[in-house]
Design a protein around this motif. Sequence first.
Motif, mmCIF file in Angstrom:
data_model
loop_
_atom_site.group_PDB
_atom_site.id
_atom_site.type_symbol
_atom_site.label_atom_id
_atom_site.label_comp_id
_atom_site.label_asym_id
_atom_site.label_seq_id
_atom_site.Cartn_x
_atom_site.Cartn_y
_atom_site.Cartn_z
ATOM 1 N N ASP A 73 0.795 -1.228 0.000
ATOM 2 C CA ASP A 73 0.000 0.000 0.000
ATOM 3 C C ASP A 73 0.827 1.277 0.000
ATOM 4 N N ASN A 74 2.138 1.148 0.140
ATOM 5 C CA ASN A 74 2.944 2.354 0.304
ATOM 6 C C ASN A 74 4.342 2.150 -0.268
ATOM 7 N N ILE A 75 4.662 2.860 -1.352
ATOM 8 C CA ILE A 75 6.001 2.825 -1.928
ATOM 9 C C ILE A 75 6.794 3.997 -1.367
ATOM 10 N N ASN A 76 7.737 3.702 -0.501
ATOM 11 C CA ASN A 76 8.584 4.734 0.109
ATOM 12 C C ASN A 76 9.923 4.886 -0.596
ATOM 13 N N SER A 77 10.309 3.877 -1.394
ATOM 14 C CA SER A 77 11.649 3.873 -1.978
ATOM 15 C C SER A 77 11.592 3.246 -3.361
ATOM 16 N N GLY A 78 12.115 3.955 -4.349
ATOM 17 C CA GLY A 78 12.148 3.426 -5.703
ATOM 18 C C GLY A 78 13.113 4.222 -6.556
ATOM 19 N N CYS A 149 9.474 0.669 -11.760
ATOM 20 C CA CYS A 149 10.672 1.138 -11.076
ATOM 21 C C CYS A 149 11.324 -0.008 -10.316
ATOM 22 N N ILE A 150 12.573 0.194 -9.980
ATOM 23 C CA ILE A 150 13.250 -0.674 -9.022
ATOM 24 C C ILE A 150 12.642 -0.386 -7.652
ATOM 25 N N GLY A 151 12.232 -1.431 -6.951
ATOM 26 C CA GLY A 151 11.575 -1.259 -5.662
ATOM 27 C C GLY A 151 10.303 -2.076 -5.562
ATOM 28 N N TYR A 152 9.991 -2.779 -6.651
ATOM 29 C CA TYR A 152 8.888 -3.739 -6.667
ATOM 30 C C TYR A 152 9.469 -5.137 -6.849
ATOM 31 N N ARG A 153 8.681 -6.141 -6.501
ATOM 32 C CA ARG A 153 9.053 -7.501 -6.858
ATOM 33 C C ARG A 153 8.768 -7.678 -8.347
#
Length: 242
Positions: A73-78, A149-153
Amino acid sequence: PENNNFKLIVVSDGMGGVDYGEKASQYITQQLGIWFSKLPVSLYKEPNKVQELLKAEIAKISGEIYDRWNTPDNINSGCTLATAVVTEKATITATVGDSRIYCVKDGELTLMSRDESAVWPSNKTQFTISNKELDDLRFHIYNNQITRCIGYRMNSSSIQSLIIDNSLYDKIILLSDGVTDLLTQEEIKIISTVFPPHMVAEQLVQSAITNSAKRPAGADNLHNGIVSAGKDNATAAMFSRR
């Protein structure tokens, strides 16, 4: 150290609008460096194997960033990623997001990656989109929205990647959107071919942070009329074979 012709090049741009974009870009840059330093030197002659391992490593690191800083629910880093590994006869590229890779050969500039962004035409590849279209994308009001983006599976098989014969380029250039949003394709080409190799990356960045871009057709409902110089982090890396 065993073979200084075996090279890794990385550009990663932390996402704006999140708390730890810079942590993601720092982390993947550092981790790819560690990964590369541990590769068997024998892989210098095996570009297909390097491509397989590179994509797997990118997916693994992206998952690690997700586990460290993000939730469903929350992307803090990418961050975005443009990377290249130079082997004996070929160069392996991989990109995530809208950082780009270009090749220069005999004074001609060729885009080797497709932006994963909200404004990239779905029916165009990096090889079929025109320079006019690329230049106009910079002014679209949603140009800063990336779709990946980089930061997801992620699955390694879905990562953009090419194996480029080394004879097909004299220079390979990796750029963040802080450069490509300010310069036309012609400007990138001129800087990449006119300046000596050791000055190209510096000149690309310097131009991006000092000269605003103006849309020839002006502003409209979907386009800004001006992109301000230095609007974003501007990063360039280049490897010259000559």
